[in-house]
Motif scaffolding. Structure first.
Motif, short mmCIF file in Angstrom:
data_model
loop_
_atom_site.label_atom_id
_atom_site.label_comp_id
_atom_site.label_asym_id
_atom_site.label_seq_id
_atom_site.Cartn_x
_atom_site.Cartn_y
_atom_site.Cartn_z
N THR A 104 58.13 64.19 31.46
CA THR A 104 58.54 63.84 32.82
C THR A 104 59.58 62.72 32.81
N MET B 86 53.94 58.15 40.51
CA MET B 86 55.04 58.80 41.23
C MET B 86 55.58 58.00 42.41
N PRO C 229 59.35 65.83 37.19
CA PRO C 229 57.95 65.78 37.62
C PRO C 229 57.23 67.12 37.58
#
Length: 450
Positions: free
Chosen positions: A142, A230, A245
């Motif tokens: 990510t 996040m 993501p």
């Protein structure tokens, strides 16, 4: 308010069902454990590990878990700290190309330490290892490759992996795991600038210890942000510029990625792998490539590898393992880049250093554009004018039981052969054991100088 991706990760870690995990992931986890033990035993006598033992021996102790070389059991977090250093310091531990880090060095020590403290079954131990690898891979993919410009992924993302493994063994609820992930997000760290010094291994030790602390605190009711990964001021926003993501979506037993790491063949930085694969291929195909015949060598590879490994450095073992010219000289002179090739007598050899000075490492824009895929072109010119070229798109990451067993046996040459075989058999049948104490008992027979 819960952020959906972090909450989904927490639910999976908490509710993961061992019976739903495909056999291939369990078998892979066993190889990871065996590989880590070999690395840790090989690293158990290094100065960094000795100093870690000294630190923990005066830090106070509650006997919970075994740490390599310690005469008494120590708290689980201390055992993970020591074993984390031991498993990484000799640069033989497994790695991940696209997550850009070493998942085993921050997952297995944690599972090993808490597995003892919690009297966990072999199945629970293996599940924790699988979850640690899975979380490391998902989150590493990510944030990378931009995260790796400054941040040492094994220290940063590794803290989340350690927290995942610890949370699994502590059997935390989804809400508690979410808190543990939030705590891991705010205590992780580690800089690429540390490479070539003892601090690189400290990044791993702190990740192991902080991951355990995060899970233990969460179990006590200590809260962490449920949007720490996040959120607009969270881990991803703070440490990378081009996140991916989608790697955090839909974690489950059916979508595991824990088996995607590679096993190391060389005892050096992972960014030396593609060039060394190219050199080995040329040496095998052209026996006339001998040290005395070489005029010059040019390696063209990606910018990260150039930045980290292009200089000739051999004053210490840590430096030499991050020096592609030195590693090339070792391979040419000895046909191997193993632990023995980093001995002081070899690092100071005039012949080895003279050969290393013939190696030039430069950036290849094509390879840089392809990163985190690893590629390199090796061009060798002999004194008679003959030139050989080998381009490697990737690295030799294939591994099977025989390869890992051979590497393990080489790394633990100091070990009694009967003990070695017993460890192998225990690890390869861990799911059948009610706890991991038989494995601990075998490792306690090892002695290291302090």
């Amino acid at each position: 308010m819960d952020e959906p991706l972090q909450a989904g990760l927490a639910r999976f870690i908490s509710r993961c069902d061992y019976s739903k995990i495909a056999e291939k992931f369990v078998d892979d986890a066993k190889l990871r454990v065996l590989d880590w033990i070999g690395c840790a035993v090989a690293g158990g006598g290094y100065p960094q590990t000795r100093m870690a033992r000294q630190l923990m021996s005066v830090a106070g102790w509650n006997p919970q878990a075994f740490a390599l070389g310690m005469p008494f059991d120590v708290p689980a977090r201390s055992a993970a700290f020591i074993n984390g250093i031991a498993g990484h310091v000799c640069e033989l531990d497994d790695g991940h190309r696209t997550a850009i880090g070493h998942p085993g060095s921050v997952t297995v020590p944690v599972a090993f330490a808490l597995g003892q403290a919690q009297d966990s079954t072999g199945k629970d131990f293996l599940k924790a290892v699988i979850l640690g690898y899975d979380v490391f891979t998902r989150l590493g993919r990510t944030v990378n490759p931009t995260h790796y410009r400054c941040w040492h992924t094994t220290g940063t993302v590794g803290t989340f992996a350690a927290a995942a493994a610890a949370s699994s063994l502590l059997k935390l609820t989804p809400d508690e795991v979410n808190n543990a992930l939030g705590l891991a997000a705010t205590v992780n760290g580690g800089l690429v600038e540390s490479f070539g010094s003892h601090a690189k291994a400290l990044n791993i030790a702190e990740a192991c210890q902080n991951g355990i602390d995060a899970a233990l605190l969460a179990k006590m009711g200590f809260t962490g942000s449920h949007s720490a990964i996040m959120g607009p001021k969270g881990f991803i926003a703070a440490t990378c510029t081009d996140p991916n993501p989608e790697n955090l979506e839909n974690p489950s037993e059916e979508t595991l990625v824990s088996d995607t790491a590679f096993f190391k063949k060389y005892s050096s930085c992972g960014h030396t792998n593609s060039p060394l694969d190219g050199l080995c291929a040329l040496m095998k195909a052209h026996p006339e490539i001998k040290p005395e015949a070489v005029e010059k060598i040019t390696v063209r590879t990606y910018r990260v590898a150039v930045d980290i490994t292009s200089k000739l450095k051999a004053a210490t073992e840590d430096e030499a393992k991050f020096s592609l010219p030195y590693c090339f000289a070792a391979q040419l002179m000895f046909g191997s880049v193993g632990l023995k090739q980093f001995a002081e007598s070899i690092r100071k050899s005039p012949e080895v250093l003279a050969l290393a000075k013939l190696v030039k490492v430069v950036e290849d824009p094509e390879a840089t554009a392809a990163f985190p895929k690893r590629q390199a072109t090796v061009e060798i010119t002999l004194k008679d004018g003959t030139t050989f070229v080998e381009k490697r798109l990737g690295s030799s990451d294939d591994a099977d039981l025989a390869l890992v067993e051979n590497k393990f046996e080489s790394a633990v040459a100091m070990m009694d052969k009967d003990v070695l075989k017993e460890i192998e058999q225990i690890v390869l049948h861990l799911e059948d054991y009610p706890n991991i104490l038989p494995l601990v008992a075998q490792l306690k027979t090892l002695k290291f100088k302090d």
